[in-house]
Design a protein around this motif. Structure first.
Motif, mmCIF file in Angstrom:
data_model
loop_
_atom_site.group_PDB
_atom_site.id
_atom_site.type_symbol
_atom_site.label_atom_id
_atom_site.label_comp_id
_atom_site.label_asym_id
_atom_site.label_seq_id
_atom_site.Cartn_x
_atom_site.Cartn_y
_atom_site.Cartn_z
ATOM 1 N N ASP A 1 73.246 70.624 43.984
ATOM 2 C CA ASP A 1 72.671 70.779 45.339
ATOM 3 C C ASP A 1 73.137 71.966 46.135
ATOM 4 O O ASP A 1 72.447 72.213 46.947
ATOM 5 N N GLY B 1 62.967 79.097 41.916
ATOM 6 C CA GLY B 1 63.142 78.840 43.328
ATOM 7 C C GLY B 1 64.641 78.701 43.866
ATOM 8 O O GLY B 1 64.937 78.159 44.859
ATOM 9 N N GLY B 2 65.661 79.073 43.082
ATOM 10 C CA GLY B 2 67.009 78.941 43.284
ATOM 11 C C GLY B 2 67.802 79.936 42.275
ATOM 12 O O GLY B 2 67.343 80.309 41.110
ATOM 13 N N GLU C 1 72.021 67.067 41.213
ATOM 14 C CA GLU C 1 70.593 66.951 41.688
ATOM 15 C C GLU C 1 69.637 66.419 40.559
ATOM 16 O O GLU C 1 68.850 65.491 40.731
ATOM 17 N N ASP D 1 60.391 73.397 41.460
ATOM 18 C CA ASP D 1 60.810 74.164 42.466
ATOM 19 C C ASP D 1 62.296 73.741 42.796
ATOM 20 O O ASP D 1 62.349 72.851 43.431
ATOM 21 N N LEU D 2 63.223 74.691 42.592
ATOM 22 C CA LEU D 2 64.666 74.269 42.716
ATOM 23 C C LEU D 2 64.918 74.235 44.392
ATOM 24 O O LEU D 2 65.887 73.568 44.989
ATOM 25 N N GLU D 3 63.994 74.762 45.277
ATOM 26 C CA GLU D 3 64.308 74.747 46.555
ATOM 27 C C GLU D 3 65.466 75.185 46.942
ATOM 28 O O GLU D 3 66.216 74.454 48.110
ATOM 29 N N GLY D 4 65.984 76.381 46.551
ATOM 30 C CA GLY D 4 67.238 76.703 46.873
ATOM 31 C C GLY D 4 68.432 76.223 46.039
ATOM 32 O O GLY D 4 69.869 76.705 46.076
ATOM 33 N N LYS D 5 68.203 75.122 45.361
ATOM 34 C CA LYS D 5 69.517 74.571 44.705
ATOM 35 C C LYS D 5 69.827 75.461 43.233
ATOM 36 O O LYS D 5 69.036 76.551 43.061
#
Length: 583
Positions: free
Chosen positions: A551, A42-43, A568, A86-90
């Motif tokens: 982050d 995810g990132g 993070e 899920d890194l969610e963009g990180k």
């Protein structure tokens, strides 16, 4: 009839064969599919693996990396019990490695007075005054982190750019005080501490007691000690400070582990430990508390300890938690205290060349024994003369025992100020420079006063020149000399600016690292500096599952917001050991 029986027998054999094949196929299809413990996606994931530099997903199995590649293929290794992050963009990188620090100093800095951010002498006086109110009568007050060159201004009473003890003694007349310089190479004592050390403040009848080889007691115009003790002269005071208790040692250790996790640090090169610390680390590992991959250097101050380890040889931990295979030698002082050993005198003290704090004969002797017994030698050197003298001793040892020279990876710790002629010698000899980029951010504004413009530009903080010569650079912070924060050192590596963002374009910008080089210096190259590139330092299948999650993207974020980056999450040994608290 015989033909019919033979035909029936052959049919039976064929039938049995089909049954066996069917059973094998059925067994294969029902065999449990291998699944991962953890799936991360995810990132951007920067692996530091040149064959697979950026991937979509990583799968771990227990404490090892099972897969690194596309999300589609990673999903095939997902099972009902696989934890998904899920890194969610990180952004994720290999776990960061502190390439040169002092682990127990980190922990004790959180227990004692932390003066690293003080901007004036008065702030130090105020901090000590507050500690006096909380201390028991006669209790020692200790701390670390002051640096006179970082103050807004020097106090009125000063000698050679250092403060004098009177104000410190006035606010703590009954409690001995000893405050270690940020560099660790000088200390500041009050009158009570000097009294307990047997140093008279009146009269000069004991001046011989103030003479220490490899060190200096700063004195005033009357020849009286000002309270500042440089390099080996520090022992005049420190030998009188009560030893730490076992309980306090454990507390400091646990605080240091937690600080590493908060900062995304999963590996630590501990630059010089003695037998008490070794015993503590063994105990912590046995109790399952070694939450960091410790690569420790034996202190060169204890010759008996070295001889004991020469007999038994290096201890490379099969669990990769606590390895001892190197020796730390302290060969000169720090630039801030004018203890760094220079080829030419200090620009701001023309009669002074710094200090040789360890005989060079011992460096040669240790280098030979290191080759004989399989130990890496890591020598502290900041000044250009110290660096040259150590390179000379390493080279002499290599020539004397050429049959034992085989990927020994001797190091010079700091390698801060080099004569231009010595820069290519690192690669030629295979000597690794372990350099702390954040020192430039802290020191460069005043270092030019110590060295002058020519020496600064030709030989100070020469990261790119060393990298281009073909030798890797190991990065770090030298904590507690500097805060452990790897983002600050990464920023210094790629900008060569102070942490306030000055000057425009950076100091000597040709020596900047690229962002990839800077990340390598904190991961794969740091692992190489400890002979551990085969087990960590990159996100590669089969290596240990140590990761740092940020982050924002260290590799693409604009320079002006790079320092805002925060850790993070930290994953160590396949387990999440830190998650940033939700605000």
């Amino acid at each position: 009839m015989r033909k019919l029986l033979l035909l029936a027998f052959q049919k039976r054999i064929v039938l049995i064969s089909y049954v066996i094949i069917a059973l094998v196929v059925l067994s294969c299809t029902t065999e449990k599919k291998q699944t991962g413990t953890l799936l991360i996606h995810g990132g951007p994931i920067y692996t530091m693996d040149s064959l697979n530099p950026v991937v979509e997903a990583v799968v771990t199995l227990d404490n090892k990396i099972l897969f690194s590649g596309s999300l589609e293929n990673a999903e095939k290794l997902k099972g009902p019990e696989t934890q998904v992050i899920d890194l969610e963009g990180k952004t994720m990188t290999p776990g960061l490695i502190e390439g040169h620090g002092h682990f127990m100093g980190l922990g004790y800095n959180e227990l004692n007075l932390d003066l690293i951010n003080t901007k004036s002498f008065q702030e130090i006086i105020d901090a000590v005054a507050d500690a006096v109110q909380k201390a028991q009568p006669g209790e020692w007050i200790t701390g670390r982190g002051w640096h006179q060159s970082k103050w807004d201004q020097l106090p009125e009473n000063s000698v050679l750019g250092f403060p004098t003890h009177e104000a410190l003694s006035a606010i703590s007349p009954d409690n001995p005080v000893y405050l270690r310089h940020a560099s660790g190479h000088a200390g500041f004592a009050n009158a009570k501490a000097m009294e307990l050390a047997g140093l008279q403040l009146m009269g000069t009848e004991n001046m011989d007691a103030l003479s220490v080889e490899g060190g200096e007691v700063i004195v005033d115009d009357l020849g009286l000690p000002t309270g500042v003790f440089n390099e080996r002269a520090m022992t005049l005071i420190t030998k009188h400070i009560p030893e730490n208790t076992p309980e306090k040692d454990i507390q400091a250790f646990e605080l240091a582990v937690a600080a590493c996790h908060r900062n995304g640090i999963t590996g630590f090169h501990d630059a010089g430990i003695g037998r008490e610390t070794i015993a503590l680390y063994d105990k912590m590992k046995a109790q399952g508390k070694m939450g960091i991959r410790m690569y420790a250097m034996l202190t060169g101050w204890d010759k008996e300890l070295l001889n004991e380890w020469y007999k038994k040889g290096p201890n490379v931990d099969p669990e990769h938690l606590f390895t001892i295979r190197s020796i730390k030698l302290n060969c000169d002082g720090a630039l801030g205290s004018r203890g760094a050993w220079l080829l030419e005198p200090y620009s701001d003290r023309p009669d002074h060349f710094g200090h040789e704090t360890l005989p060079m004969e011992f460096v040669k002797e240790t280098s030979l024994k290191g080759l004989e017994h399989g130990f890496q030698v890591c020598s502290h050197a900041i000044g250009d003369r110290a660096n040259r003298e150590i390179l000379d001793r390493y080279e002499a040892a290599f020539k004397e025992k050429p049959q034992m020279v085989n990927d020994n990876r001797f190091r010079i710790e700091h390698a801060q100020h080099l004569h231009p002629d010595d820069i290519p010698r690192f690669a030629e000899l295979g000597v690794i420079p372990a350099m702390q980029a954040v020192h430039l951010s802290s020191d460069r504004p005043w270092a030019i006063d110590r060295l002058g413009e020519k020496r600064i530009k030709e030989g100070a903080y020469m990261w790119q020149a060393l990298l281009k010569s073909g030798i890797p650079v190991v990065n770090g912070t030298d904590v507690p000399v500097e805060p452990l924060n790897p983002i600050a050192s990464f920023y210094a590596s790629v900008t060569r600016k102070t942490l306030e963002g000055n000057p425009e374009g950076g100091y000597e910008p040709a020596q900047k690292m690229t962002r990839e080089q800077a990340l390598r210096s904190y991961t794969l190259d740091a692992a190489y500096g400890a002979f551990e590139e085969g087990i960590k330092g990159s996100i590669t299948e089969g290596k240990l599952a140590d990761f740092t999650i940020f982050d924002q993207d260290l590799m693409t974020v604009p320079e002006e917001t790079l320092l805002d980056t925060q850790v993070e999450m930290t994953i160590f040994n396949g387990q999440v050991v830190y998650s940033k608290p939700v605000e």
